[in-house]
Enzyme design. Sequence first.
Site, PDB file in Angstrom:
ATOM      1  N   GLU A 380       0.798  -1.240   0.000  1.00 26.94           N
ATOM      2  CA  GLU A 380       0.000   0.000   0.000  1.00 26.94           C
ATOM      3  C   GLU A 380       0.821   1.276   0.000  1.00 26.94           C
ATOM      4  O   GLU A 380       0.402   2.290   0.550  1.00 26.94           O
ATOM      5  CB  GLU A 380      -0.950   0.016   1.196  1.00 26.94           C
ATOM      6  CG  GLU A 380      -2.013  -1.056   1.133  1.00 26.94           C
ATOM      7  CD  GLU A 380      -3.108  -0.878   2.161  1.00 26.94           C
ATOM      8  OE1 GLU A 380      -2.834  -0.266   3.200  1.00 26.94           O
ATOM      9  OE2 GLU A 380      -4.235  -1.337   1.910  1.00 26.94           O
ATOM     10  N   GLU A 461      -6.767  -7.615  -0.755  1.00 25.06           N
ATOM     11  CA  GLU A 461      -7.416  -7.365   0.542  1.00 25.06           C
ATOM     12  C   GLU A 461      -8.797  -6.779   0.301  1.00 25.06           C
ATOM     13  O   GLU A 461      -9.008  -6.056  -0.682  1.00 25.06           O
ATOM     14  CB  GLU A 461      -6.626  -6.360   1.402  1.00 25.06           C
ATOM     15  CG  GLU A 461      -5.337  -6.872   1.973  1.00 25.06           C
ATOM     16  CD  GLU A 461      -4.629  -5.828   2.846  1.00 25.06           C
ATOM     17  OE1 GLU A 461      -5.313  -5.091   3.575  1.00 25.06           O
ATOM     18  OE2 GLU A 461      -3.400  -5.765   2.763  1.00 25.06           O
TER      19      GLU A 461
HETATM   20  C1  GAL Z   1      -4.901  -2.524   4.786  1.00 21.77           C
HETATM   21  C2  GAL Z   1      -3.505  -2.997   5.159  1.00 21.77           C
HETATM   22  C3  GAL Z   1      -3.546  -4.127   6.179  1.00 21.77           C
HETATM   23  C4  GAL Z   1      -4.520  -3.816   7.251  1.00 21.77           C
HETATM   24  C5  GAL Z   1      -5.852  -3.636   6.629  1.00 21.77           C
HETATM   25  C6  GAL Z   1      -6.950  -3.442   7.611  1.00 21.77           C
HETATM   26  O1  GAL Z   1      -4.871  -1.209   4.397  1.00 21.77           O
HETATM   27  O2  GAL Z   1      -2.807  -3.416   4.041  1.00 21.77           O
HETATM   28  O3  GAL Z   1      -2.270  -4.343   6.697  1.00 21.77           O
HETATM   29  O4  GAL Z   1      -4.119  -2.672   7.930  1.00 21.77           O
HETATM   30  O5  GAL Z   1      -5.807  -2.488   5.807  1.00 21.77           O
HETATM   31  O6  GAL Z   1      -8.161  -3.492   6.939  1.00 21.77           O
END
Ligand code: GAL
Length: 747
Positions: A380, A461
Site C-alpha cells: 500500500e 485485501e
Molecule cells: C490494509 C492494510 C492491512 C490492514 C488492513 C486493515 O490497508 O494493508 O495491513 O491494515 O488495511 O483493513
Amino acid sequence: MRTTTLFNDNWIFSEGFGNDALTAMRAGEAVRLPHNAVDLPFNYFDEKCYQRAFTYQKVITWQPEFEGREVSVVFDGAMADAEVFLNGEPVIAHKDGYTPFEARLTGRLKQGDNLLTVKIDGSENPEIPPFGGRIDYLTYAGIYRDAWLKITTPVSIRHAKIETQDTLSAAKGVTVRVDLCNPAERTLSGTLHVTLKDGEKVIASTSQPVSAVRQTFAFSGLTGLSLWEPENPQLYTAEIRLETEAGTDELSATFGFRTAEFTVEGFKLNGKLLKIRGLNRHQAWPYSGYAMGRRAQERDAEILKNDLKCNLVRTSHYPQSPWFLDHCDRIGLLVFEEIPGWQHIGGDEWKAESVRNVERMITRDWNHPSIILWGVRINESQDSHDFYAETNRVARETDPTRQTGGVRFITESEFLEDVYTMNDFYLGSEEMPGANHSRTPLRDQQVCTGLPTKVPYMVTEFNGHMYPTKRHDQEQRQAEHVTRHLQVLNAMYGDRSISGAIGWCAFDYNTHKDFGSGDRICHHGVMDMFREPKFAAFAYASQCEPDDGVILKPVTFWARGERNIGGIMPLIVLTNCDEVEFVYGPHLRKRVGPDRETYPHLPHPPVVIDRRHFSAQELGSWGMAWEDGEIIGYIDGKPVASVTFAGGAVPTRLEVAADEETLPAATKDQLRIVVRALDQMGNLLPFLDEPVSVHVNGPARILGPATLVLSGGSSGFWLESTGGTGPVEVTVSSPRFASQTIRVTAV
Ligand code: GAL
C-alpha cells in the site's frame, strides 16, 4: 559430512546491551529459542515496551570436529537489527527481521569456551523496512525463530535452485543449479552428484567434476512423475552431494512440478483455471508474538487449508516462517509472499535494504512449489518508479519462473509488475462522507488500473477495517460481516478477469495504538487470535465441495431478542448442501435452497431464510414462547448434517479441546487448547463471559495467564513444552461447570 543441529538451547537473555564479558550472562535469564523478548498481555498494553535493545549470549565450547571445517551459526530470523559478536569481536550485522543470516565463526573460535553475543534492537529504526512510518501490526523483538549450528567442509554447498521444464508433459525436465560456498577461496576440485528422488526411490542421478562455484545439472525425459496440485501436493527431493578431498557435504532440497500463471482470464495452475480464494495471515499469536515453534506454525497452515478451506494464503506483510511455508508445500496451500513494509517508503539506504529483501526472500524460498507470486512493493505504498523498477528487476533476475505482484490501494498506479494486485476496500466506502456511489462489492479492474486493456489482476485485501467485527459482537453485525465477505467472493467469482480475492484477514492480531479497537487488537479476522471461528469463517469454508467436508453453519445464536426488534430472520445458513430444512418447534418445517439470486456466482451460495419462507406470525413474536430448532442439510435428497438449537439454553459442560494428542518436546513448541462453554445441544454459550483456571501437571506450561475469561463463550491458550517427555495433564476448572481434565503427551 555436514552437521546442522538446532542451536536453540542454553541462551542467556538480558535487557539492554553488553558484549564485553560474561556480565550479561550472570545477570540474565536462561532461555530457549524461539524467544520473545517481551511477552505482552492479550490486549491493552504499550507496544513501546519491546522497542529497545536486548542481548542473547551463549557459550560455544571448542569441539574437535571444528578443526579444519567451516563453522557458522544460522539464524532463521531475529527482530530486528541484529549484530553478532564472538568473544567481543563483531562478526555480522543483519537489519531485516524476517530473513535468515549466517554468522561465520571459522577462524575465530578458540580452544575452550567462546562467547557468542547477539544484540538485537527491537526499536522501530526508521532506517529499516518496515519502519519509519506507522504500521498496522507489531514487530515483536527477539530471536524468534530457530538458530542452527552448521559445520561443513571448507568448500560446501550454499544452496540449490530447482526449476522444472516441460512440466505439463509426460516426459518432464528438471534443472538443478548448485551454488557452492568457498569463503576461504580454496582451489575448487572434487565431484558434485545430484540425485532426484521420490521418497526413497531414485528417479535420476548425474555427476560433474567441480569446476566453478555455480554449476547446473539438467535432467530430461523424466516419466511417471506427478504434478504438485492442491489436492495432491506431490513433492520430490534433489539430493546434492559434494565430494572433495576435505570430505563430503550434502544438502537436500524439496521441489514440485507445477506451472502457475496469472493471465487476463484468471489464474492458471498447471494450465487449468483456478479461482483463488484466500486470506491474509500475520504470523502473530497472543502473548508470545512471533516466537512460536514449528508445529504451531504448521497448524496455522492447516487451519487455513482444512478449516477455512482456502486455497491460498498471503504472507502479509513479510516473509514468514520456513516451517509454515514447508507445510504449505506439503498440504497444498498456495502462497503469495511479499517483502516487509507497510505504506511507508524510506530514504535511499532504506530502499536499498528493501531491494536486498527481495533477493533474500526469493533466494530463501525459490524452491517452494506453493509460492506462486512474489510481492515486490511495500504494501500500500505510493508509486516510486525507480525503486519498484529495481525490485521487479531483481525479482525477475533472481527467479525468472514466477511473476511479480506489488500490493497497492491507490488506483491507476504505475504497473511495473506482472500482476496488478489491488486492495479493494470499496465495499463499505459508500458510507464515507461525500461518497456518491451505491454499495458495490468490487470495482471493475480497469477502474482500478486505469489501463486501456485488462491485465492479470488479483484482489489482495478487502473488508478488514471497513467492518471490524468481534467474535462476540451482536448477531446482526456478524450477519453483515458474513454478507460482506460473501458479496466480495461472489463478485470475484463472477468476473473472469479477477484471478482471486484474499480477504483481510484470517486471524485477529495485536497492533499499534493507531489502529484497531483501542485495545491493541485489529478485530479483522474471520477467526479470533485463538483461531476460534467467527461466523464469517464459514463464508469461506462453505465454498468447498462437500466431498472435502460438509459445511452447515447457521449465522445465529438462536435467541428471541439478540437482534434489533427480535427474531433471527433473515437467517443466513452458510452451507455447501443442496438445501436445508428449517425446523422450529414441534410443527413448523420448511425446506429452502441456496440463494442463487443474490449470489449467482458463488460455488455454494448460502441459504437465506426470511419472510419469503415464513410469516412473522409463524415464528411467533415478542411475548411468545421461543422454541427449540434444528437446521438439517441435504445433499441429493439425503440428510447429511444437522445443527440443533435449544429454545432455552442452559450451561451444560465445558469442552476442552486440544488440536492434537501430542506436544513436541525435543524443541520448544506449542499445542493449542480451546475451552468452550456449551449448552445442552453442544452449542457455544456466546455471552457466558466467566473465568476459568488452567492447571498443568507435567513437562509443559501455558503461555499467558493461567486464569482466562471466556469471551464469546470460549477462550484458548497454547501449551508449551518445557523440555521433558511424558504425560501432561491439563485441568480446566470454573465456578460454573464441572472441571475437565485432558491428557496429552509430550513426545
Ligand atoms: C490494509 C492494510 C492491512 C490492514 C488492513 C486493515 O490497508 O494493508 O495491513 O491494515 O488495511 O483493513
